[in-house]
Design an enzyme around this catalytic site. Sequence first.
Site, PDB file in Angstrom:
ATOM      1  N   ASP A 174      -3.360 -18.121  -0.099  1.00 15.29           N
ATOM      2  CA  ASP A 174      -4.368 -18.756  -0.960  1.00 15.29           C
ATOM      3  C   ASP A 174      -5.096 -19.859  -0.204  1.00 15.29           C
ATOM      4  O   ASP A 174      -6.316 -19.999  -0.286  1.00 15.29           O
ATOM      5  CB  ASP A 174      -3.738 -19.264  -2.274  1.00 15.29           C
ATOM      6  N   LYS A 223       2.849 -15.426   2.102  1.00 15.48           N
ATOM      7  CA  LYS A 223       3.058 -16.099   0.822  1.00 15.48           C
ATOM      8  C   LYS A 223       4.552 -16.368   0.715  1.00 15.48           C
ATOM      9  O   LYS A 223       5.233 -15.909  -0.211  1.00 15.48           O
ATOM     10  CB  LYS A 223       2.521 -15.187  -0.313  1.00 15.48           C
ATOM     11  N   TYR A 277       0.818  -1.209   0.000  1.00 10.37           N
ATOM     12  CA  TYR A 277       0.000   0.000   0.000  1.00 10.37           C
ATOM     13  C   TYR A 277       0.854   1.263   0.000  1.00 10.37           C
ATOM     14  O   TYR A 277       0.482   2.271  -0.585  1.00 10.37           O
ATOM     15  CB  TYR A 277      -0.903   0.028   1.240  1.00 10.37           C
ATOM     16  N   ASP A 308      -6.460  -6.995   3.796  1.00 15.30           N
ATOM     17  CA  ASP A 308      -7.562  -6.291   3.133  1.00 15.30           C
ATOM     18  C   ASP A 308      -8.521  -7.321   2.526  1.00 15.30           C
ATOM     19  O   ASP A 308      -9.733  -7.248   2.719  1.00 15.30           O
ATOM     20  CB  ASP A 308      -7.003  -5.381   2.030  1.00 15.30           C
ATOM     21  N   ASP A 343     -12.297  -8.863   4.198  1.00 16.72           N
ATOM     22  CA  ASP A 343     -13.569  -8.750   3.472  1.00 16.72           C
ATOM     23  C   ASP A 343     -14.233 -10.120   3.340  1.00 16.72           C
ATOM     24  O   ASP A 343     -15.451 -10.251   3.465  1.00 16.72           O
ATOM     25  CB  ASP A 343     -13.354  -8.163   2.067  1.00 16.72           C
TER      26      ASP A 343
HETATM   27  C1  IPM Z   1     -10.405  -1.133   3.810  1.00 14.92           C
HETATM   28  C2  IPM Z   1     -10.632  -0.528   2.451  1.00 14.92           C
HETATM   29  C3  IPM Z   1      -9.454   0.379   2.105  1.00 14.92           C
HETATM   30  C4  IPM Z   1      -8.210  -0.498   2.067  1.00 14.92           C
HETATM   31  C5  IPM Z   1      -9.582   1.178   0.799  1.00 14.92           C
HETATM   32  C6  IPM Z   1     -10.886   1.918   0.719  1.00 14.92           C
HETATM   33  C7  IPM Z   1      -8.432   2.112   0.620  1.00 14.92           C
HETATM   34  O1  IPM Z   1     -10.836  -1.510   1.497  1.00 14.92           O
HETATM   35  O2  IPM Z   1     -10.365  -0.386   4.807  1.00 14.92           O
HETATM   36  O3  IPM Z   1     -10.262  -2.352   3.899  1.00 14.92           O
HETATM   37  O4  IPM Z   1      -7.911  -1.089   1.017  1.00 14.92           O
HETATM   38  O5  IPM Z   1      -7.557  -0.618   3.083  1.00 14.92           O
HETATM   39 MG    MG Z   2     -10.889  -3.483   2.291  1.00 13.58          MG
END
Ligand code: IPM
Ligand code: MG
Length: 367
Positions: A228, A195, A144, A252, A256
Amino acid sequence: MKTLKFAVLPGDGIGPEVMDATLEVLKAATAPAGLELDTTQADVGGIAIDNHGSALPESTLEVCRAADAILFGSVGGPKWETLPPAEQPERAALLPIRKAFSLFANIRPGLLFKELVDASPLRPDNIPNGIDIVCIRELTGGIYFGQPKETRTLDNGEKMALDTMVYTVSEIERIAEVAAVTAKARGGRVCSVDKANVLQTSVLWRETVIAYFKKNHPEIELSHMYVDNAAQQLVRDPNQFDVIFTENMFGDILSDEMAIICGSLGMMSSASLGLTNNQYGFPYGLYEPAGGTAPDIAGKGVANPCAQILSAAMMLRYSFGLDEIADKLEAAIRGTVESGIRTGDIAFGKKSVGTQEMTAAIIERLG
Ligand code: IPM
Ligand code: MG
């Protein structure tokens, strides 16, 4: 401690309405202990672009600097989707605020109450007791933020772009400590995800984590998994994990995945802890729901306030050391959901209530 001084950044979409609900609940939860809320509100995200020309204006940073923690809503929406990616509210607000306050430790609970297993896309018999795991994600390093990060034109006229994944031992060690402390307060197990079969940064990550835990936390059960495989295992049997611990981009993605298997985004909270401590000696931190701005239901009074309230509970716990009140808040939310009082996102087609009724029901259960 008499006052809780925190910055309130409601943002866009459902942000402002669930933030109002949360402040009401926080007042009710802290007043019996003689605590007062000292809050200053500031614009962030799309509304800040509209009002100040930037998703994270200097005036908002000032408000955050003067506070002991940040309670963050959500940012973004259709109105700003046509801006160049780097100027869109999510990226232009979240990445710089993480950097500005060195918010290196992202804690995302993957909690699905037993009563809500139907909200998960996983088969209920896979998760009879719900889900209870947590993801610790490194938040200010890796691909990042690594340099160089740029788009170039080659001599032959072809464009190329480049991101750099970088980790130092100290960056890995400080987040390893957060994973260990988190595991100690839970099941005592950490699964470090990397990884290391491909990436140099992951080889260093794994070596460093092994050495750090051996020296400082030998009692923690440490395991390792390639990312993975971790993505597969998370849907196969999420409760095999206790603490998932990983670098920025893997976190990240996995967080999710974790949020979606836990059902409603309206229940997902998060904390991002900084390197520095506030005036009370607790980590400065930013607390935000993981669900986003839900523009389709914004302004209708039907949004689920739980994720924002649970994020506020994390703020009480981590940045103010008020574990008992945080426990109470979490129990009140659990009690409300258990008793069948639900917003539309967790009602499964049954009768649902609006934000205000849900909020009142949570406050009622605080007593
Ligand atoms: C999160 C989001 C952010 C990230 C984006 C919006 C920059 O997806 O907080 O997980 O990738 O960290
Ligand atoms: Mg995210």
